[in-house]
Design a protein around this motif. Structure first.
Motif, short mmCIF file in Angstrom:
data_model
loop_
_atom_site.label_atom_id
_atom_site.label_comp_id
_atom_site.label_asym_id
_atom_site.label_seq_id
_atom_site.Cartn_x
_atom_site.Cartn_y
_atom_site.Cartn_z
N LEU A 125 0.84 -1.19 0.00
CA LEU A 125 0.00 0.00 0.00
C LEU A 125 0.88 1.25 0.00
O LEU A 125 2.01 1.22 0.48
N SER A 126 0.31 2.35 -0.51
CA SER A 126 1.04 3.62 -0.46
C SER A 126 1.02 4.14 0.98
O SER A 126 0.28 3.62 1.83
N GLY A 127 1.81 5.21 1.23
CA GLY A 127 1.87 5.78 2.58
C GLY A 127 0.49 6.24 3.04
O GLY A 127 0.08 6.00 4.18
N LEU A 155 3.82 11.82 4.88
CA LEU A 155 2.97 11.99 3.69
C LEU A 155 3.29 13.31 2.98
O LEU A 155 3.74 14.27 3.61
N ASP A 156 3.00 13.33 1.69
CA ASP A 156 3.16 14.61 0.99
C ASP A 156 2.02 15.54 1.41
O ASP A 156 1.04 15.11 2.03
N GLY A 157 2.14 16.80 1.08
CA GLY A 157 1.20 17.81 1.56
C GLY A 157 -0.25 17.50 1.23
O GLY A 157 -1.13 17.54 2.10
N ASP A 158 -0.50 17.15 -0.04
CA ASP A 158 -1.89 16.91 -0.47
C ASP A 158 -2.49 15.72 0.26
O ASP A 158 -3.61 15.77 0.75
N THR A 159 -1.69 14.63 0.33
CA THR A 159 -2.20 13.42 0.98
C THR A 159 -2.44 13.68 2.46
O THR A 159 -3.45 13.26 3.02
N GLY A 160 -1.52 14.43 3.08
CA GLY A 160 -1.66 14.76 4.50
C GLY A 160 -2.96 15.51 4.76
O GLY A 160 -3.72 15.18 5.66
N ARG A 161 -3.18 16.52 3.94
CA ARG A 161 -4.42 17.31 4.11
C ARG A 161 -5.65 16.45 3.88
O ARG A 161 -6.65 16.54 4.60
N MET A 162 -5.56 15.59 2.88
CA MET A 162 -6.69 14.72 2.54
C MET A 162 -7.04 13.80 3.73
O MET A 162 -8.20 13.61 4.07
#
Lengths: 210, 380
Positions: A125-127, A155-162
């Motif tokens: 799975l991805s992070g 996590l990258d910024g977008d994924t973190g926010r998501m």
């Protein structure tokens, strides 16, 4: 050396509370004391009026299992267990039947958007997906307090926010309180309240009331 | 079962880590194989050493105190036989002769053989015949040959076949099957006591042992005391076997060597499996810490680790037993006289050793896991 000094704080059901501050400020120590895994030298941690540190070791473990959900910084998923098995762990620790626990875990995987990944091993799975599995594991036991330690650090910024948006929308409710320790200012917009910590003290509320 | 779920997690953690699980299994299987092979060899040697006592089957043996094994008999005087026959509690007492001789076969080849001379009147200790009639042993020059692993060394004689023994002609009148093969790797011939001492040069005394059957088992102590007063020793079948066993264990070095090899096998197994299990625990230590943080109790983790170690140990034990059985079977197929046997005793010993390996490995792992603080997981 004292990591946390003279801290007094109250968290409420239905709120997402961030604790921010520089490294070594005592955020994680505070979170550990609140969640019943690090005994304070002095003071009390009251959950619904009961001092959790007055409990015996076994009762404290039961308290953590029933009341606290953990999302660790590095997720700490078992790489040799499938995602469904990882998510089912809290139910299995509660001695619930294995098949029922796995079935329940699949429902929670669906909630976190990983419906078809129940048989997948975490390493595939991805992070972001691993973070969702960790969240599913944290909430499957129905905890009243969800503890997230640096949830966006890997996590990258977008994924973190998501992820944080997802938690706020799907996981937070009026019977649950979410405590998040973070360095990541990009997710501050999701907090109901932000407390700042420095040198073991809660200094000021960055957002909301202290 | 209350902890079935946590045990199942442990099981999956274990078997899904194929490399470690294989290493653990190989370590324990190898250790069990070596321990079993060593002890099976020793059991085989002892079984062969007991063969005379087993095959003759008398319940009490009277001998010189210096005798250590059945094959090293010291001749007894005839008056001893008469004295024993007159003792209280003795149902009957008979002489038996045991010696060895060079047999000249039809092909001209010389082959050494054990010769057992049975009491002419009772034939006490006679073997079961596969072919022939035991009464034929009274015929002129008659011998019964034992059909064991050494039988081909006499060129597989048939009834009616002949040979020479010290310039005397001998004739096969029966082919017998005995319970246990001998230790020395030579064929065995049975004949009557009188013919045996006629064919084989002897010392002044010719009785190797006096075989005794008692009226009741209560007479054992009385007879032993009476025989001791004459300067000799009376031993029951089990006591004689024990004396033989003690000789091989303590006075030949075989026992010490086997013990050393068994201990070394144990250490090898413990090293491989203990080390691998410890590495396995270390690799999963953070996960165990996470489990503790989530709410696993210390005893949940103890059960899990004990289960993992025990499951591996028992699987390795089964594989080791299977492997050693296969090896002994193959060896027996190729070498019919191969002296190794698996007994419940050596299986029990290996089982105990394997449980010890599991216990020590678990202890190391449990100590480590119980020490890990969930806070360490938070701290990273």
């Amino acid at each position: 050396m004292t990591a946390v000094k003279e801290v007094g704080m109250v968290a409420h059901y239905g709120e997402m509370l961030f604790i921010v501050g520089p490294s070594g400020s005592g955020k994680t120590t505070l979170l550990s004391m609140i969640s019943g895994i690090l005994r304070p030298n002095a003071g009390k941690v009251l959950v619904k009026g009961e001092d959790i540190w007055a409990l015996t070791t076994d009762r404290l473990a039961e308290f953590r299992l029933s009341t606290i959900g953990f999302v660790f910084q590095d997720y700490h998923l078992f790489p040799r267990l499938t995602t469904a098995e990882n998510v089912a762990i809290p139910l299995i620790l509660k001695q619930k039947n294995w098949n029922e626990s796995i079935a329940e875990a699949r429902k929670y995987l669906e909630i976190v958007g990983l419906k078809d990944r129940g048989e997948t091993l975490p390493v595939k799975l991805s992070g972001g997906e691993q973070q969702r599995v960790a969240i599913a594991r944290a909430i499957i036991g129905g905890p009243e307090i969800l503890i997230m330690d640096e949830p966006t650090a890997s996590l990258d910024g977008d994924t973190g926010r998501m992820i944080i948006a997802f938690v706020k929308e799907k996981v937070l409710n009026e019977k649950r309180c979410i405590l998040i320790v973070t360095h990541d200012a990009r997710i501050n917009e999701y907090a109901d309240r932000i407390l700042n910590m420095e040198d073991g003290h809660l200094t000021n509320a960055v957002k909301g009331n202290e | 079962m209350k902890h079935l779920g946590i045990l199942r997690i442990g099981f999956k953690l274990l078997i899904n880590d194929k490399a470690k699980f294989s290493a653990l299994l190989i370590g324990i299987t190898f250790a069990v194989f070596l321990m079993m092979q060593m002890t099976a060899m020793f059991a085989g040697i002892l079984n062969r050493a007991f063969s005379t006592v087993t095959n003759i089957g008398a319940s009490m043996w009277i001998m010189d105190p210096a005798v250590n094994t059945a094959s090293s008999a010291i001749p007894l005087p005839n008056y001893l036989l008469d004295a024993v026959r007159s003792m209280d509690g003795v149902l009957h007492a008979v002489p038996i002769f045991m010696g060895s001789a060079m047999v000249k076969l039809d092909s001209g080849v010389y082959q050494s053989a054990n010769v057992v001379g049975l009491d002419d009147a009772s034939l006490l200790g006679r073997p079961n015949l596969e072919q022939g009639n035991i009464q034929d042993i009274y015929a002129d020059k008659a011998f019964v040959v034992v059909h064991d692993a050494e039988y081909p060394k006499l060129e597989s004689p048939v009834i009616g076949g002949g040979f020479e023994l010290n310039d005397h002609h001998g004739r096969i009148v029966g082919i017998a099957r005995v319970a246990a093969n001998g230790l020395n790797g030579v064929p065995t011939l049975y004949t009557t006591y009188s013919r045996a001492i006629e064919y084989i040069p002897t010392t002044r005394f010719t009785i190797s042992y006096v075989l005794v059957e008692l009226k009741t088992v209560d007479a054992i102590a009385t007879v032993k005391a009476a025989v001791a007063r004459l300067g000799y020793v009376a031993l029951t079948r089990d006591e004689f076997n024990q004396r033989i066993s003690n000789f091989y264990v303590y006075r030949t070095g075989i026992g010490t060597n086997i013990l050393l090899m068994t201990v070394i096998s144990f250490i090898v197994g413990l090293s491989i499996s203990g080390q691998t299990f410890f590495t396995f625990i270390l690799e999963n230590l953070e996960k165990f810490g996470a489990l503790k943080a989530i709410g696993a109790k210390g005893r949940d983790l103890v059960y899990m680790i004990l289960f993992m170690a025990t499951f591996t140990a028992l699987t390795g034990y089964g594989l080791g037993i299977g492997l050693v059985t296969l090896m002994i079977s193959i060896a027996r197929y190729r070498l019919p006289n191969y002296a190794a046997m698996i007994t419940f005793g050596n299986m029990g010993l290996a089982f105990g050793m394997v449980l010890l390996i599991a216990g020590i490995s678990s202890y190391i792992g449990i100590r480590k896991v119980l020490k890990i603080e969930p806070f360490d997981i938070f701290r990273g």
